[in-house]
Design an enzyme around this catalytic site. Sequence first.
Site, PDB file in Angstrom:
ATOM      1  N   LYS A  80      70.101 -49.309 -75.707  1.00  0.00           N
ATOM      2  CA  LYS A  80      69.759 -49.487 -74.023  1.00  0.00           C
ATOM      3  C   LYS A  80      70.713 -50.158 -73.616  1.00  0.00           C
ATOM      4  O   LYS A  80      71.826 -50.219 -73.799  1.00  0.00           O
ATOM      5  CB  LYS A  80      68.245 -49.980 -73.954  1.00  0.00           C
ATOM      6  N   ASN A 106      69.159 -46.646 -80.354  1.00  0.00           N
ATOM      7  CA  ASN A 106      69.361 -46.728 -78.901  1.00  0.00           C
ATOM      8  C   ASN A 106      69.380 -48.105 -78.415  1.00  0.00           C
ATOM      9  O   ASN A 106      68.375 -48.703 -78.393  1.00  0.00           O
ATOM     10  CB  ASN A 106      68.309 -45.957 -78.108  1.00  0.00           C
ATOM     11  N   SER A 122      58.599 -48.268 -81.050  1.00  0.00           N
ATOM     12  CA  SER A 122      58.367 -49.394 -81.843  1.00  0.00           C
ATOM     13  C   SER A 122      58.450 -48.894 -83.286  1.00  0.00           C
ATOM     14  O   SER A 122      57.810 -49.547 -83.950  1.00  0.00           O
ATOM     15  CB  SER A 122      57.121 -49.896 -81.425  1.00  0.00           C
ATOM     16  N   GLU A 135      58.527 -39.592 -77.939  1.00  0.00           N
ATOM     17  CA  GLU A 135      58.219 -40.939 -77.855  1.00  0.00           C
ATOM     18  C   GLU A 135      57.374 -41.153 -76.834  1.00  0.00           C
ATOM     19  O   GLU A 135      57.494 -41.038 -75.576  1.00  0.00           O
ATOM     20  CB  GLU A 135      59.921 -41.549 -77.104  1.00  0.00           C
ATOM     21  N   GLY A 162      58.725 -50.100 -76.895  1.00  0.00           N
ATOM     22  CA  GLY A 162      59.208 -51.601 -76.662  1.00  0.00           C
ATOM     23  C   GLY A 162      57.864 -52.274 -76.579  1.00  0.00           C
ATOM     24  O   GLY A 162      57.731 -53.386 -76.161  1.00  0.00           O
ATOM     25  N   GLU A 182      62.596 -43.987 -69.873  1.00  0.00           N
ATOM     26  CA  GLU A 182      62.928 -45.209 -68.705  1.00  0.00           C
ATOM     27  C   GLU A 182      63.740 -44.292 -67.742  1.00  0.00           C
ATOM     28  O   GLU A 182      63.592 -44.870 -66.592  1.00  0.00           O
ATOM     29  CB  GLU A 182      63.716 -45.997 -69.454  1.00  0.00           C
ATOM     30  N   HIS A 199      65.270 -39.965 -71.700  1.00  0.00           N
ATOM     31  CA  HIS A 199      64.397 -41.055 -72.171  1.00  0.00           C
ATOM     32  C   HIS A 199      63.470 -41.265 -70.962  1.00  0.00           C
ATOM     33  O   HIS A 199      63.815 -41.176 -69.818  1.00  0.00           O
ATOM     34  CB  HIS A 199      65.566 -42.099 -72.432  1.00  0.00           C
TER      35      HIS A 199
END
Length: 325
Positions: free
Chosen positions: A82, A80, A287, A241, A247, A168, A166
């Site tokens: 991003k 990904n 991560s 996730e 991250g 985010e 996701h």
Amino acid sequence: MCVVAYLYYTGISFFLCLVYFHYCTFPSENLLNSILFSLSLSSSAYSFCYYRAELQANRPDGTACASGVEGPRKYLIGGNWKCNGTWDANDDRVTMFNSAGAIPANVEVVLCVTDIYIPMLLQSIRKDIAVGGQNCGVNKGNGACTGETGSHQLKDIGCTWVIVGHSERREGFGMAGETVGLCADKCKVAIDNGLNVMFAIGEKKEEREGGTTMDVCASQLEPLAKILDAKDWEKVAIAYEPVWAIGTGLTATPEMAQETHKNIRDWVSTNVSPEIATAVRIQYGGSMKGANAKDLLAQPDIDGGLIGGASLQADFFNVINGVPK
Ligand code: PGA
């Protein structure tokens, strides 16, 4: 096939352009001008008609190595990127991945990149790496949805995968976040439009600390279980996730991740069906990198990964090669 099509399209457009330019635009004695303009326009017609086909056709072959333990499910490693990368940086990454060696036969790899770079990746990345979007609209087809990319368009350009849900996007980086219902609806639309979906779920730090990890995951899966048919599940991978690990450099330990993956599989078994629970792939994300991939992927219910930061680096291949051998 391509040559025949080339001659066909260029021939027709050359003729039409010649008639137009010679009789309507240029003075009739200026035949050379008309021919030159006609030639350039007819070549453009070829480019226009065959651009999309060439996006796929030009992808260099990758190499598979036979090694890799066949498990009940094929491993799925998703990258990904991003909102990272420019033309040059992505071009360098493609070169790096194309020369990175073989992908074990028991792994499926997909890179999800910013929409505008999808054609570039489709044209240049090795054929054993699929290309996907990071999001899609809830719209089923064309329509007045300014700024959105529809799953029908991702499919049309040559993508085979899309990430939906996701964290985010669920949270919303300055915009309204996506609800659990919206994520499920998008997933269904994407499947109906022929894509595979990495459906991301996961809890926040305070939710893990409060002991509600599985309640959160279940609340994100419930609308999906309601909307999908049994057949649809063949096109879904669940990407677990934990938000606190994305991250941040913090990774769930293999044992923590395995526990949640097992709980998710049990939930699917109870709320969808035992067969689908056995078949569905559950990826870990947060991560994940070369240094921890091997231990995570060794867990019985971890069937791959969804990788952000490390997928921008050569380390992505260490993750791919971290699958059981
Ligand atoms: P990360 O991102 O690997 O950088 O933690 C994972 C993801 O957001 O999919």
